[in-house]
Design a protein around this motif. Structure first.
Motif, PDB file in Angstrom:
ATOM      1  N   TRP A  41      -9.124 -83.791 -63.653  1.00  0.00           N
ATOM      2  CA  TRP A  41      -9.598 -85.115 -64.070  1.00  0.00           C
ATOM      3  C   TRP A  41      -8.402 -86.049 -64.062  1.00  0.00           C
ATOM      4  O   TRP A  41      -7.448 -85.861 -64.826  1.00  0.00           O
ATOM      5  N   ILE A  42      -8.450 -87.070 -63.196  1.00  0.00           N
ATOM      6  CA  ILE A  42      -7.236 -87.863 -62.963  1.00  0.00           C
ATOM      7  C   ILE A  42      -7.529 -89.361 -62.937  1.00  0.00           C
ATOM      8  O   ILE A  42      -8.667 -89.813 -62.773  1.00  0.00           O
ATOM      9  N   TRP A  43      -6.434 -90.114 -63.114  1.00  0.00           N
ATOM     10  CA  TRP A  43      -6.414 -91.531 -62.765  1.00  0.00           C
ATOM     11  C   TRP A  43      -5.942 -91.656 -61.321  1.00  0.00           C
ATOM     12  O   TRP A  43      -4.972 -91.003 -60.926  1.00  0.00           O
ATOM     13  N   ASP A  44      -6.610 -92.505 -60.543  1.00  0.00           N
ATOM     14  CA  ASP A  44      -6.158 -92.807 -59.182  1.00  0.00           C
ATOM     15  C   ASP A  44      -5.091 -93.892 -59.286  1.00  0.00           C
ATOM     16  O   ASP A  44      -5.376 -95.089 -59.215  1.00  0.00           O
TER      17      ASP A  44
ATOM     18  N   PRO B 287      -8.782 -78.113 -66.358  1.00  0.00           N
ATOM     19  CA  PRO B 287      -9.825 -78.677 -65.497  1.00  0.00           C
ATOM     20  C   PRO B 287     -11.048 -79.085 -66.308  1.00  0.00           C
ATOM     21  O   PRO B 287     -11.256 -78.621 -67.433  1.00  0.00           O
ATOM     22  N   VAL B 288     -11.844 -79.972 -65.737  1.00  0.00           N
ATOM     23  CA  VAL B 288     -13.102 -80.388 -66.352  1.00  0.00           C
ATOM     24  C   VAL B 288     -14.256 -79.944 -65.456  1.00  0.00           C
ATOM     25  O   VAL B 288     -14.075 -79.676 -64.264  1.00  0.00           O
ATOM     26  N   THR B 289     -15.441 -79.887 -66.045  1.00  0.00           N
ATOM     27  CA  THR B 289     -16.658 -79.587 -65.292  1.00  0.00           C
ATOM     28  C   THR B 289     -17.546 -80.819 -65.316  1.00  0.00           C
ATOM     29  O   THR B 289     -17.759 -81.423 -66.370  1.00  0.00           O
TER      30      THR B 289
ATOM     31  N   SER C 247       2.022 -80.243 -70.761  1.00  0.00           N
ATOM     32  CA  SER C 247       2.924 -81.333 -70.411  1.00  0.00           C
ATOM     33  C   SER C 247       2.605 -81.774 -68.992  1.00  0.00           C
ATOM     34  O   SER C 247       2.297 -80.935 -68.128  1.00  0.00           O
ATOM     35  N   PRO C 248       2.665 -83.095 -68.714  1.00  0.00           N
ATOM     36  CA  PRO C 248       2.359 -83.572 -67.360  1.00  0.00           C
ATOM     37  C   PRO C 248       3.247 -82.870 -66.332  1.00  0.00           C
ATOM     38  O   PRO C 248       4.402 -82.563 -66.628  1.00  0.00           O
TER      39      PRO C 248
ATOM     40  N   LEU D  33      -5.666 -87.383 -66.599  1.00  0.00           N
ATOM     41  CA  LEU D  33      -6.213 -88.332 -67.559  1.00  0.00           C
ATOM     42  C   LEU D  33      -6.042 -87.836 -68.991  1.00  0.00           C
ATOM     43  O   LEU D  33      -5.834 -88.620 -69.904  1.00  0.00           O
ATOM     44  N   ASP D  34      -6.091 -86.533 -69.174  1.00  0.00           N
ATOM     45  CA  ASP D  34      -5.903 -85.953 -70.511  1.00  0.00           C
ATOM     46  C   ASP D  34      -5.160 -84.635 -70.340  1.00  0.00           C
ATOM     47  O   ASP D  34      -5.731 -83.652 -69.868  1.00  0.00           O
TER      48      ASP D  34
END
Length: 619
Positions: free
Chosen positions: A160-163, A77-79, A71-72, A65-66
């Protein structure tokens, strides 16, 4: 087992206003030009896609997501923090070419401070089945001791992702000139889907409902407050918080760079083989894993800090990092914990780490009702297997897959494989108040059967608690029984496009819901012991309309008749026994109220494990 002296920190009672909730992320950002730059973002399919058109949804299935400074597909990671709504495995099944095993999904209500991780699609009518964000991890990478239950507090770290596999356009858009033509992507606004459209039209006004997720996790801490013993095993005892921790860089397919890389054409997915997976993108050693542990209500007049005991659950022969805990006092006291993932142990950094932390107030006399849940049998009422398999069995060589090895031997070095045919087997996981266990030995289930079980949960319940028994599982379809853990190209090579698509569409049938609750003061025990047989509710399967003795899954199982769907594919046999009950007539063991230990009749059994307390004889 290791007991800790706590660093005591005072939380100053400053008058502070609650921070404003961050805004939700717009789900349409998943397909924005900025997000799609350098191979990022999602790519929706046409409003009326063919089978191969849908490959675009998997290129990739999950997009960061961010990406930040990366680079993709790489990203930091997020918490996330929140309260668990409920947990299940993906019961119909996941797309097999990017999974080794099913996903376990935790449906979480994110804390308001973390609403910035939640997308608009998450809170739409097409949002998750529970909570407001999903946390996923393949069950092969995530042991059940660290799974959450309803109401548990959770801290998770992950991607943190888009499905991308579920664009969920609602409402769909319209073509820019031919406004009567519904669309999702620009190609819907031209031949052949829109013969009346003029050249250069675009699709406008689509509202996508992509979900944001934390998927896969790489670290999780799950806390629940009930009655627990000081043990890494989940056993009833005094009021305490049990916190189970699991850290693992292995995220399965959703955590592998090869699987997550976007390709110029989705058809390249038919040619690329990422197995065996070898490019995990998570780095569990970039920082220590830190989280807060809530405490039970402080007993009146207590001044001393809580006792904290840490038990290791790390797999054998792997580094076991230390844990630092500190007590933070204040109106809502808690314990802050840190697992030392950045420190090497004998020259080796920790990789897969498990911990159980028991936190309790000293000399807390709050009453606890102890209950034993004993599962004695699993009754398969309907195995949910089609009379005729969706694909007739055939035998092919492992490399020369066009060769029928039932007729001639495979070339040297190859093996003869059977593809298609029956798909026996179930998987079933059961929890009691957040403690999960898998019911094993179900690999060959293909007919009605009653299987004896010996599964025990030892539960400590505080005033206001409920006993909750909940199951999640499935009867394996062709998709899960035969396609997991191998590339899409390999599947097509073995099965062919037609049979491969048929197997892919044969998802696991629904075995029905099992979710029962018992309230105090006896929690279903009747004061001592009570036995139950509870059938699952709803789901697939039933009996033929005229030949009612014939079980069925679909109408095809009932030639000339129809399948009357009744659901309820299984029954669970179990006994609830109240432990520490007093009958006033004899002495009883604290671990076994049916064990008479009075007048020297018998001694109470010892419990195994160096950290265990012995069972006591009580009047």
């Amino acid at each position: 087992m290791k007991r800790h002296r706590l660093l005591i920190v005072s939380a100053l009672g400053c008058a502070m206003s609650a921070p404003a909730e961050p805004p939700l992320v717009n789900s349409n950002d998943a397909v924005s030009a900025a997000t799609q730059a350098n191979g990022g973002g999602c790519y929706p399919a046409s409003i009326s896609p063919s089978l191969l058109d849908m490959l675009v949804l998997l290129n990739p299935e999950w997009a960061a997501l961010d990406v930040g400074t990366h680079s993709p597909p790489l990203s930091d990671p997020v918490t996330i923090h929140g309260t668990t709504d409920f947990v299940e495995i993906n019961e119909p099944g996941d797309f097999p070419a990017d999974h080794i095993t099913d996903d376990q999904t935790t449906f979480l209500f994110a804390d308001p401070a973390d609403f910035g991780l939640v997308a608009t699609g998450n809170v739409s009518p097409l949002g998750p089945a529970g909570g407001n964000i999903e946390l996923e991890w393949e069950i092969g990478s995530y042991p059940v001791f660290a799974w959450a239950g309803r109401g548990d507090r959770l801290t998770g770290v992950g991607r943190w992702i888009w499905d991308c596999g579920h664009p969920l356009p609602d409402p769909t858009g319209t073509c820019s000139t031919t406004t009567s033509q519904a669309c999702v992507v620009d190609s819907d606004c031209g031949p052949p889907r829109c013969p009346a459209c003029v050249g250069g039209e675009t699709c406008t006004g689509v509202t996508f409902n992509y979900h944001s997720e934390v998927h896969p996790l790489q670290a999780v801490a799950v806390s629940r407050i009930h009655g627990y013993d000081d043990s890494k095993e989940s056993r009833a005892g005094g009021p305490a918080t049990r916190t189970d921790v699991w850290i693992n860089a292995d995220g399965g397919g959703a955590g592998d760079k090869c699987i997550l890389t976007h390709h110029p054409s989705p058809f390249l997915l038919l040619a690329i083989d990422c197995y065996p997976l070898s490019q995990p993108i998570a780095n569990v050693n970039s920082s220590d894993f830190e989280f807060d542990i809530p405490l039970p209500p402080r007993p009146p007049g207590h001044k001393r800090p809580p006792k904290v005991t840490v038990f290791d659950q790390t797999p054998a022969d792997l580094p076991r990092p230390g844990v630092t805990t500190s007590f933070v006092d204040g109106p809502n006291p808690f314990v802050h914990a840190s697992v030392h993932m950045t420190k090497a142990i004998q020259g080796q950094l920790p990789s897969r780490v498990g911990k159980t932390i028991i936190s309790r107030w000293r000399d807390d006399e709050t009453p606890v009702t102890r209950l034993r849940v004993k599962v004695t049998a699993l009754e398969i009422v309907n195995p949910l297997k089609a009379v005729a398999p969706v694909i007739p069995p055939k035998q092919v060589c492992s490399i020369t897959t066009a060769q029928d090895c039932s007729a001639s031997a495979c070339p040297t070095g190859e093996t003869c494989l059977t593809v298609g045919g029956p798909t026996p087997g179930w998987r079933l996981f059961l929890e009691a108040n957040g403690e999960w266990k898998e019911i094993t030995g179900l690999e060959k289930v293909d007919e009605p059967v009653s299987l004896p079980e010996d599964l025990t949960f030892d539960v400590g319940l505080l005033q206001g608690d409920r006993l909750r028994l909940h199951a999640t599982g499935k009867s394996l379809g062709c998709l899960e029984a035969q396609l997991y853990g191998q590339s899409l190209g390999r599947d097509v090579s073995l099965y062919g496009l037609t049979d491969g698509a048929t197997c892919l569409a044969d998802t696991s049938p629904d075995i029905g819901a099992f979710d029962v609750t018992f309230t105090g003061p006896d929690f279903g025990s009747g004061g001592r012991s009570a036995s139950y047989v509870t059938q699952s509710i709803g789901g697939d399967g039933g009996h033929c309309s005229a030949t009612t003795s014939q079980l069925c899954l679909t109408n095809e199982d009932c030639p000339g008749e129809s399948c009357v769907v009744t659901g309820g594919a299984f029954k669970l046999h179990y006994t609830l026994s109240k432990v520490h009950a007093r009958n006033g007539e004899r002495d009883e063991c604290s671990d076994d109220v049916d064990h008479d230990c009075g007048a020297g009749v018998d001694r109470c059994p010892k419990r195994g494990g160096s950290d265990d307390r012995g069972s006591r004889c009580e009047p």
